[in-house]
Scaffold this motif. Structure first.
Motif, PDB file in Angstrom:
ATOM      1  N   LEU A   9       0.822  -1.215   0.000  1.00 49.37           N
ATOM      2  CA  LEU A   9       0.000   0.000   0.000  1.00 49.37           C
ATOM      3  C   LEU A   9       0.859   1.269   0.000  1.00 49.37           C
ATOM      4  O   LEU A   9       0.847   2.054  -0.963  1.00 49.37           O
ATOM      5  CB  LEU A   9      -0.912  -0.030   1.237  1.00 49.37           C
ATOM      6  CG  LEU A   9      -1.873   1.145   1.432  1.00 49.37           C
ATOM      7  CD1 LEU A   9      -2.893   1.206   0.300  1.00 49.37           C
ATOM      8  CD2 LEU A   9      -2.597   0.993   2.776  1.00 49.37           C
ATOM      9  N   ASP A  10       1.627   1.446   1.084  1.00 51.57           N
ATOM     10  CA  ASP A  10       2.441   2.657   1.249  1.00 51.57           C
ATOM     11  C   ASP A  10       3.559   2.702   0.208  1.00 51.57           C
ATOM     12  O   ASP A  10       4.425   1.830   0.195  1.00 51.57           O
ATOM     13  CB  ASP A  10       3.062   2.675   2.653  1.00 51.57           C
ATOM     14  CG  ASP A  10       2.007   2.752   3.754  1.00 51.57           C
ATOM     15  OD1 ASP A  10       0.997   3.433   3.557  1.00 51.57           O
ATOM     16  OD2 ASP A  10       2.215   2.136   4.816  1.00 51.57           O
ATOM     17  N   GLY A  11       3.522   3.682  -0.664  1.00 50.27           N
ATOM     18  CA  GLY A  11       4.564   3.805  -1.668  1.00 50.27           C
ATOM     19  C   GLY A  11       4.253   3.097  -2.979  1.00 50.27           C
ATOM     20  O   GLY A  11       4.998   3.211  -3.939  1.00 50.27           O
ATOM     21  N   VAL A  12       3.141   2.329  -3.005  1.00 50.40           N
ATOM     22  CA  VAL A  12       2.746   1.636  -4.240  1.00 50.40           C
ATOM     23  C   VAL A  12       1.427   2.204  -4.770  1.00 50.40           C
ATOM     24  O   VAL A  12       1.346   2.641  -5.914  1.00 50.40           O
ATOM     25  CB  VAL A  12       2.628   0.113  -4.008  1.00 50.40           C
ATOM     26  CG1 VAL A  12       1.957  -0.561  -5.199  1.00 50.40           C
ATOM     27  CG2 VAL A  12       4.027  -0.476  -3.795  1.00 50.40           C
ATOM     28  N   LEU A  13       0.384   2.168  -3.945  1.00 44.40           N
ATOM     29  CA  LEU A  13      -0.911   2.698  -4.378  1.00 44.40           C
ATOM     30  C   LEU A  13      -1.053   4.171  -4.009  1.00 44.40           C
ATOM     31  O   LEU A  13      -1.813   4.910  -4.638  1.00 44.40           O
ATOM     32  CB  LEU A  13      -2.050   1.885  -3.752  1.00 44.40           C
ATOM     33  CG  LEU A  13      -2.145   0.433  -4.233  1.00 44.40           C
ATOM     34  CD1 LEU A  13      -3.271  -0.300  -3.504  1.00 44.40           C
ATOM     35  CD2 LEU A  13      -2.370   0.361  -5.741  1.00 44.40           C
ATOM     36  N   THR A  14      -0.326   4.590  -2.977  1.00 47.53           N
ATOM     37  CA  THR A  14      -0.413   5.980  -2.529  1.00 47.53           C
ATOM     38  C   THR A  14       0.901   6.374  -1.871  1.00 47.53           C
ATOM     39  O   THR A  14       1.665   5.513  -1.434  1.00 47.53           O
ATOM     40  CB  THR A  14      -1.605   6.153  -1.545  1.00 47.53           C
ATOM     41  OG1 THR A  14      -1.728   7.530  -1.208  1.00 47.53           O
ATOM     42  CG2 THR A  14      -1.396   5.332  -0.284  1.00 47.53           C
ATOM     43  N   ASP A  15       1.169   7.656  -1.824  1.00 50.14           N
ATOM     44  CA  ASP A  15       2.477   8.087  -1.325  1.00 50.14           C
ATOM     45  C   ASP A  15       2.484   8.372   0.176  1.00 50.14           C
ATOM     46  O   ASP A  15       3.045   9.365   0.624  1.00 50.14           O
ATOM     47  CB  ASP A  15       2.977   9.301  -2.110  1.00 50.14           C
ATOM     48  CG  ASP A  15       4.488   9.488  -1.917  1.00 50.14           C
ATOM     49  OD1 ASP A  15       5.126   8.553  -1.396  1.00 50.14           O
ATOM     50  OD2 ASP A  15       5.006  10.555  -2.269  1.00 50.14           O
ATOM     51  N   THR A  16       1.900   7.485   0.956  1.00 47.76           N
ATOM     52  CA  THR A  16       1.948   7.648   2.412  1.00 47.76           C
ATOM     53  C   THR A  16       3.363   7.490   2.942  1.00 47.76           C
ATOM     54  O   THR A  16       3.631   7.856   4.083  1.00 47.76           O
ATOM     55  CB  THR A  16       1.045   6.616   3.111  1.00 47.76           C
ATOM     56  OG1 THR A  16       1.184   5.396   2.411  1.00 47.76           O
ATOM     57  CG2 THR A  16      -0.392   7.050   3.135  1.00 47.76           C
ATOM     58  N   ALA A  17       4.275   6.936   2.109  1.00 51.17           N
ATOM     59  CA  ALA A  17       5.676   6.803   2.540  1.00 51.17           C
ATOM     60  C   ALA A  17       6.198   8.166   3.006  1.00 51.17           C
ATOM     61  O   ALA A  17       6.957   8.252   3.971  1.00 51.17           O
ATOM     62  CB  ALA A  17       6.528   6.243   1.403  1.00 51.17           C
ATOM     63  N   ILE A  84      -6.523  12.235   3.452  1.00 50.36           N
ATOM     64  CA  ILE A  84      -6.349  11.460   2.215  1.00 50.36           C
ATOM     65  C   ILE A  84      -7.693  11.302   1.499  1.00 50.36           C
ATOM     66  O   ILE A  84      -8.719  11.088   2.137  1.00 50.36           O
ATOM     67  CB  ILE A  84      -5.741  10.071   2.548  1.00 50.36           C
ATOM     68  CG1 ILE A  84      -4.262  10.217   2.862  1.00 50.36           C
ATOM     69  CG2 ILE A  84      -5.940   9.097   1.397  1.00 50.36           C
ATOM     70  CD1 ILE A  84      -3.576   8.895   3.159  1.00 50.36           C
ATOM     71  N   THR A  85      -7.654  11.437   0.179  1.00 52.18           N
ATOM     72  CA  THR A  85      -8.851  11.234  -0.646  1.00 52.18           C
ATOM     73  C   THR A  85      -8.465  10.356  -1.843  1.00 52.18           C
ATOM     74  O   THR A  85      -7.275  10.071  -2.044  1.00 52.18           O
ATOM     75  CB  THR A  85      -9.404  12.572  -1.198  1.00 52.18           C
ATOM     76  OG1 THR A  85      -8.509  13.026  -2.236  1.00 52.18           O
ATOM     77  CG2 THR A  85      -9.530  13.641  -0.118  1.00 52.18           C
ATOM     78  N   PRO A  86      -9.436   9.957  -2.675  1.00 56.13           N
ATOM     79  CA  PRO A  86      -9.088   9.171  -3.876  1.00 56.13           C
ATOM     80  C   PRO A  86      -8.070   9.881  -4.776  1.00 56.13           C
ATOM     81  O   PRO A  86      -7.380   9.226  -5.552  1.00 56.13           O
ATOM     82  CB  PRO A  86     -10.436   8.996  -4.572  1.00 56.13           C
ATOM     83  CG  PRO A  86     -11.419   8.965  -3.437  1.00 56.13           C
ATOM     84  CD  PRO A  86     -10.900   9.998  -2.459  1.00 56.13           C
ATOM     85  N   LYS A  87      -7.966  11.191  -4.654  1.00 56.95           N
ATOM     86  CA  LYS A  87      -6.960  11.921  -5.460  1.00 56.95           C
ATOM     87  C   LYS A  87      -5.534  11.533  -5.072  1.00 56.95           C
ATOM     88  O   LYS A  87      -4.585  11.815  -5.801  1.00 56.95           O
ATOM     89  CB  LYS A  87      -7.120  13.437  -5.266  1.00 56.95           C
ATOM     90  CG  LYS A  87      -8.346  14.008  -5.931  1.00 56.95           C
ATOM     91  CD  LYS A  87      -8.196  15.524  -6.116  1.00 56.95           C
ATOM     92  CE  LYS A  87      -9.427  16.107  -6.801  1.00 56.95           C
ATOM     93  NZ  LYS A  87     -10.238  16.930  -5.890  1.00 56.95           N
TER      94      LYS A  87
END
Ligand code: BG6
Ligand code: MG
Length: 218
Positions: A9-17, A84-87
């Motif tokens: 998830l983190d760093g793949v689908l979204t940049d929460t990294a 966080i949103t779908p954007k």
């Protein structure tokens, strides 16, 4: 043939990294510990506790101080991801999820994060995934294969027919240890052990990915 795809998830689908990094840095600053982006690279994909251990190095803290710091970092992180949103889905993510679904491929999230459920919901992709393996699912964190094996079991797909998409060295190691196919996102120095290495999910199609995997030297 691949019948299941497990997304980190983190760093793949979204940049929460980036948020993980900012939250750790706030904590490190408060503790007077030196911590920068370079040091943060080593924390990609590894558990919250293992991350803290790498940050404090051999500084002595009691178990209760450690627990308090883990909770504090998580508070900072949860504050940061509240908006966080779908954007915030990374380029190419939704297109690939949709295509996999159309093709009847099972989809799981395989994340070390205890916040994965919340992030998935905020990203608006909860209906697109068949299973979520997160920081609560298994004892042994990545690079152990346990989390991905758990995800495969949830999907009902044998490990050999699963593909893992990861941005972290620890995640690629875990995928290979699980006997799965691995796609690494990011620089070769980080994810070079994967069967296929790509810069990101942008422009990635299932047909294209399968073609690249079939050419990969095993
Ligand atoms: C991983 C992240 O997905 O989850 C790591 O790549 C993070 O940076 C780990 O430390 C644990 O996340 P959490 O939300 O349980 O602290
Ligand atoms: Mg990751």
């Amino acid at each position: 043939p691949i019948h299941g795809v497990i997304f980190d998830l983190d760093g793949v689908l979204t940049d929460t990294a980036e948020y993980h990094y900012l939250a750790w840095r706030k904590l490190a600053d408060e503790e007077g510990i030196e911590f920068n982006r370079g040091a943060n690279e080593a924390l990609r994909g590894i558990s919250r506790r293992a991350s803290l251990m790498l940050i404090i190095k051999n500084k002595k803290y009691s178990e209760s101080q450690i627990q308090a710091m883990l909770a504090r970092k998580n508070r900072y992180y949860v504050e940061m991801i509240a908006n966080i949103t779908p954007k915030d889905l990374l380029p190419g993510a939704i297109a690939l999820l949709d295509e996999l679904r159309q093709q009847g491929i099972k989809i799981a999230i395989g994340s070390a994060s205890k916040n994965a459920q919340m992030v998935v919901e905020r990203l608006g992709i909860a209906d697109q995934v068949d299973a979520i393996a997160d920081g609560y699912s298994v004892q042994q964190p990545k690079p152990a294969p346990d989390l991905f094996l758990y995800a495969a079991e949830q999907l009902g797909v044998p490990p050999k027919q699963c593909l893992v998409i990861e941005d972290a060295a620890a995640g690629i190691e875990a995928a290979l240890a699980a006997g799965m196919w691995a796609v690494g996102l990011g620089p070769c120095e980080r994810v070079g052990a994967a069967h296929v290495v790509l810069p990101s999910l942008a422009g990635v199609t299932w047909a294209g990915l399968q073609a690249q995997l079939s050419k990969a030297v095993v």
